[in-house]
Scaffold this motif. Structure first.
Motif, mmCIF file in Angstrom:
data_model
loop_
_atom_site.group_PDB
_atom_site.id
_atom_site.type_symbol
_atom_site.label_atom_id
_atom_site.label_comp_id
_atom_site.label_asym_id
_atom_site.label_seq_id
_atom_site.Cartn_x
_atom_site.Cartn_y
_atom_site.Cartn_z
ATOM 1 N N MET A 121 0.504 -1.341 -0.054
ATOM 2 C CA MET A 121 -0.119 0.029 0.332
ATOM 3 C C MET A 121 1.060 1.197 0.156
ATOM 4 O O MET A 121 0.394 2.094 -0.810
ATOM 5 C CB MET A 121 -1.016 -0.322 1.092
ATOM 6 N N PHE A 122 2.339 0.795 0.605
ATOM 7 C CA PHE A 122 2.418 2.678 0.541
ATOM 8 C C PHE A 122 3.260 3.234 -0.556
ATOM 9 O O PHE A 122 3.718 3.952 -1.066
ATOM 10 C CB PHE A 122 4.184 2.010 1.877
ATOM 11 N N LEU A 123 3.529 1.943 -1.076
ATOM 12 C CA LEU A 123 4.381 2.028 -2.571
ATOM 13 C C LEU A 123 3.285 2.873 -3.916
ATOM 14 O O LEU A 123 3.225 3.195 -4.518
ATOM 15 C CB LEU A 123 4.703 0.192 -2.861
ATOM 16 N N LEU A 124 2.182 2.183 -3.381
ATOM 17 C CA LEU A 124 0.519 2.456 -4.491
ATOM 18 C C LEU A 124 0.700 3.721 -4.228
ATOM 19 O O LEU A 124 0.460 4.511 -5.371
ATOM 20 C CB LEU A 124 -0.669 1.454 -3.758
ATOM 21 N N ILE A 125 0.702 4.033 -2.882
ATOM 22 C CA ILE A 125 0.574 5.660 -2.476
ATOM 23 C C ILE A 125 1.906 6.591 -3.317
ATOM 24 O O ILE A 125 1.618 7.636 -3.815
ATOM 25 C CB ILE A 125 0.617 5.807 -0.949
ATOM 26 N N GLN A 126 2.657 5.779 -2.859
ATOM 27 C CA GLN A 126 3.762 6.650 -3.322
ATOM 28 C C GLN A 126 3.581 6.796 -5.459
ATOM 29 O O GLN A 126 4.138 7.668 -5.368
ATOM 30 C CB GLN A 126 5.233 6.460 -3.324
ATOM 31 N N LYS A 127 3.052 6.053 -5.524
ATOM 32 C CA LYS A 127 3.395 5.878 -7.222
ATOM 33 C C LYS A 127 2.571 6.738 -7.211
ATOM 34 O O LYS A 127 2.430 8.035 -8.813
ATOM 35 C CB LYS A 127 3.394 4.951 -7.595
ATOM 36 N N MET A 128 1.264 6.970 -7.064
ATOM 37 C CA MET A 128 0.050 7.763 -7.622
ATOM 38 C C MET A 128 0.085 9.239 -7.264
ATOM 39 O O MET A 128 -0.439 9.798 -7.701
ATOM 40 C CB MET A 128 -1.120 7.058 -5.967
ATOM 41 N N ALA A 130 3.771 10.279 -7.115
ATOM 42 C CA ALA A 130 5.130 10.614 -7.093
ATOM 43 C C ALA A 130 5.136 11.791 -8.438
ATOM 44 O O ALA A 130 6.233 13.181 -7.930
ATOM 45 C CB ALA A 130 5.823 9.347 -8.713
ATOM 46 N N ASP A 131 4.311 12.565 -8.737
ATOM 47 C CA ASP A 131 4.756 13.708 -9.640
ATOM 48 C C ASP A 131 4.136 15.206 -9.210
ATOM 49 O O ASP A 131 5.303 15.494 -9.648
ATOM 50 C CB ASP A 131 3.441 13.805 -10.522
ATOM 51 N N PHE A 132 4.398 14.905 -7.742
ATOM 52 C CA PHE A 132 4.670 15.623 -6.719
ATOM 53 C C PHE A 132 5.664 16.555 -6.310
ATOM 54 O O PHE A 132 6.300 17.841 -5.715
ATOM 55 C CB PHE A 132 3.016 16.289 -6.205
ATOM 56 N N SER A 219 -5.022 17.634 0.163
ATOM 57 C CA SER A 219 -4.611 19.464 0.321
ATOM 58 C C SER A 219 -3.740 19.724 0.171
ATOM 59 O O SER A 219 -3.567 21.048 -0.218
ATOM 60 C CB SER A 219 -6.476 19.422 -0.796
ATOM 61 N N GLU A 220 -3.872 19.980 1.943
ATOM 62 C CA GLU A 220 -3.212 21.243 2.141
ATOM 63 C C GLU A 220 -1.446 21.057 2.168
ATOM 64 O O GLU A 220 -0.720 21.831 2.292
ATOM 65 C CB GLU A 220 -3.454 21.127 4.010
ATOM 66 N N LEU A 221 -1.034 19.142 2.299
ATOM 67 C CA LEU A 221 0.193 19.331 1.619
ATOM 68 C C LEU A 221 0.856 19.148 1.069
ATOM 69 O O LEU A 221 2.177 19.627 0.934
ATOM 70 C CB LEU A 221 0.606 17.923 2.435
ATOM 71 N N LEU A 222 -0.131 18.710 -0.416
ATOM 72 C CA LEU A 222 0.606 19.420 -1.470
ATOM 73 C C LEU A 222 0.242 21.075 -2.065
ATOM 74 O O LEU A 222 0.214 20.847 -3.617
ATOM 75 C CB LEU A 222 -0.265 18.372 -2.271
ATOM 76 N N GLU A 223 -0.564 22.074 -1.531
ATOM 77 C CA GLU A 223 -1.518 22.701 -1.698
ATOM 78 C C GLU A 223 -1.933 22.607 -3.051
ATOM 79 O O GLU A 223 -1.402 23.484 -3.853
ATOM 80 C CB GLU A 223 0.065 24.073 -2.118
ATOM 81 N N VAL A 224 -2.770 22.111 -3.515
ATOM 82 C CA VAL A 224 -3.751 21.813 -4.503
ATOM 83 C C VAL A 224 -4.524 21.708 -4.027
ATOM 84 O O VAL A 224 -5.116 20.161 -3.230
ATOM 85 C CB VAL A 224 -2.726 21.036 -5.588
ATOM 86 N N ASP A 225 -6.162 21.523 -4.396
ATOM 87 C CA ASP A 225 -7.611 21.988 -4.559
ATOM 88 C C ASP A 225 -8.362 19.746 -5.292
ATOM 89 O O ASP A 225 -8.021 19.587 -6.123
ATOM 90 C CB ASP A 225 -8.262 22.333 -5.317
ATOM 91 N N LEU A 226 -7.640 18.925 -3.630
ATOM 92 C CA LEU A 226 -7.901 17.558 -3.999
ATOM 93 C C LEU A 226 -9.433 17.294 -4.658
ATOM 94 O O LEU A 226 -9.177 17.512 -3.298
ATOM 95 C CB LEU A 226 -6.649 16.549 -3.883
ATOM 96 N N THR A 227 -10.191 16.594 -5.077
ATOM 97 C CA THR A 227 -11.032 15.895 -5.174
ATOM 98 C C THR A 227 -10.830 14.484 -5.157
ATOM 99 O O THR A 227 -9.848 13.993 -5.201
ATOM 100 C CB THR A 227 -12.105 16.040 -6.069
ATOM 101 N N ILE A 228 -11.438 13.951 -4.469
ATOM 102 C CA ILE A 228 -11.964 12.640 -4.047
ATOM 103 C C ILE A 228 -11.802 11.755 -6.255
ATOM 104 O O ILE A 228 -11.250 10.840 -5.732
ATOM 105 C CB ILE A 228 -13.332 11.236 -4.180
ATOM 106 N N ALA A 229 -12.808 12.383 -6.993
ATOM 107 C CA ALA A 229 -12.344 12.086 -7.824
ATOM 108 C C ALA A 229 -10.938 11.958 -8.774
ATOM 109 O O ALA A 229 -10.665 10.868 -9.473
ATOM 110 C CB ALA A 229 -12.976 12.690 -9.213
ATOM 111 N N ARG A 234 -6.128 8.541 -10.201
ATOM 112 C CA ARG A 234 -4.190 8.718 -9.800
ATOM 113 C C ARG A 234 -4.229 6.971 -9.811
ATOM 114 O O ARG A 234 -3.819 5.874 -9.896
ATOM 115 C CB ARG A 234 -4.049 9.332 -8.910
ATOM 116 N N LEU A 235 -5.567 6.359 -8.503
ATOM 117 C CA LEU A 235 -5.440 4.996 -8.339
ATOM 118 C C LEU A 235 -5.553 3.662 -9.733
ATOM 119 O O LEU A 235 -4.891 3.465 -9.841
ATOM 120 C CB LEU A 235 -6.538 4.995 -7.568
#
Length: 276
Positions: A121-128, A130-132, A219-229, A234-235
């Motif tokens: 799961m950690f690997l999956l989230i890192q990949k999802m 990674a572009d940030f 959203s707070e940490l990446l300073e971008v408005d992320l939605t569930i969608a 990304r998943l």
């Protein structure tokens, strides 16, 4: 760890937009059903996504709090229902800004040890994400709710926690991702819950002293408005890269037969705790 993420097939069961009438007890019953199905070879590896409206999910250890009912009454007054899950860990907050992902995997003859389950799961989230170009760490964040060695954080602030459930040769690796909203506000709710449910008494089990400032949303940490969608896309993109066949589906006939039994077990557990 890559080989666990890479499956011949990934089935997606998306329950992220079912709505407020989809209860958390149904989710935990569904994951148990999927564990039994995937573990016995009646279904392929499955990723399930789910969102629940204002719900605090308590761990079994939380039921030992001396003033649990006072704490649950506080949550109710704040607009949160509370349920007890059928696994370890401590209280977590779910709401419309929190995406839950369950990866249900079959155990091979060698088995999937605990750390290997967390790492996939950690690997999956890192990949999802990674572009940030932000370093995502897996380590315990002291002061967070439901702390553990696989808390996921950026710059020392936790945005996700991972748990596991094992049943009938199936492994469900579950994560809650605080996608948007205020991570510290969620933590404040849990802080007050523990203060009310414990009232400063000495207890057999230790409970976290919550420091709301150590928790944040993506959203707070990446300073971008992320939605569930956004996160769902990304998943799906990552899983598509990790298999020969990716497809959406629902519970199959075998699973529909199992679900009522597993659901009833969780309902009965919660009923029993409410009567204590």
């Amino acid at each position: 760890m890559n080989n666990l993420l890479h499956q011949q097939e990934w089935r997606i069961i998306d329950q992220s937009s079912v709505g407020m009438h989809f209860q958390a007890v149904q989710s935990f019953g569904t994951d148990d059903t999927l564990c039994a199905s995937v573990g016995t070879g009646n279904a392929p590896a499955t990723a399930r996504t789910w969102v629940h409206h204002n719900t605090v999910v308590l761990g079994i250890q939380d039921t030992k709090l001396p003033y649990l009912e006072d704490g649950r009454q506080f949550l109710n007054e704040q607009g949160y229902q509370s349920i007890v899950r059928n696994s370890g860990g401590l209280a977590v907050v779910l709401d419309q800004g929190v995406l839950n992902i369950s990866l249900i995997l079959p155990e091979t003859e060698k088995g999937i040890d605990i750390n290997r389950g967390y790492e996939v799961m950690f690997l999956l989230i890192q990949k999802m994400f990674a572009d940030f170009n932000k370093q995502i760490e897996a380590k315990e964040i002291i002061g967070s709710y439901c702390p553990g060695s696989y808390d996921l954080s950026i710059a020392g602030k936790k945005f996700a926690g991972i748990s596991q459930r094992r049943l009938k040769k199936g492994v469900a690796v579950q994560i809650y991702l605080c996608v948007n909203g205020s991570g510290s506000n969620r933590a404040q709710i849990i802080k007050q819950f523990y203060e009310i449910a414990k009232k400063g008494e000495q207890t057999k089990f230790s409970y976290p002293v919550i420091v709301p400032e150590v928790m944040a949303s993506l959203s707070e940490l990446l300073e971008v408005d992320l939605t569930i969608a956004d996160v769902m896309l990304r998943l799906l993109n990552q899983l598509k890269l990790s298999c020969d066949l990716l497809y959406g589906g629902q519970l199959n006939e075998f699973e529909l037969g199992l679900l009522p039994g597993y659901y009833q077990r969780i309902v009965e557990r919660n009923d029993k705790i409410s009567q204590i």
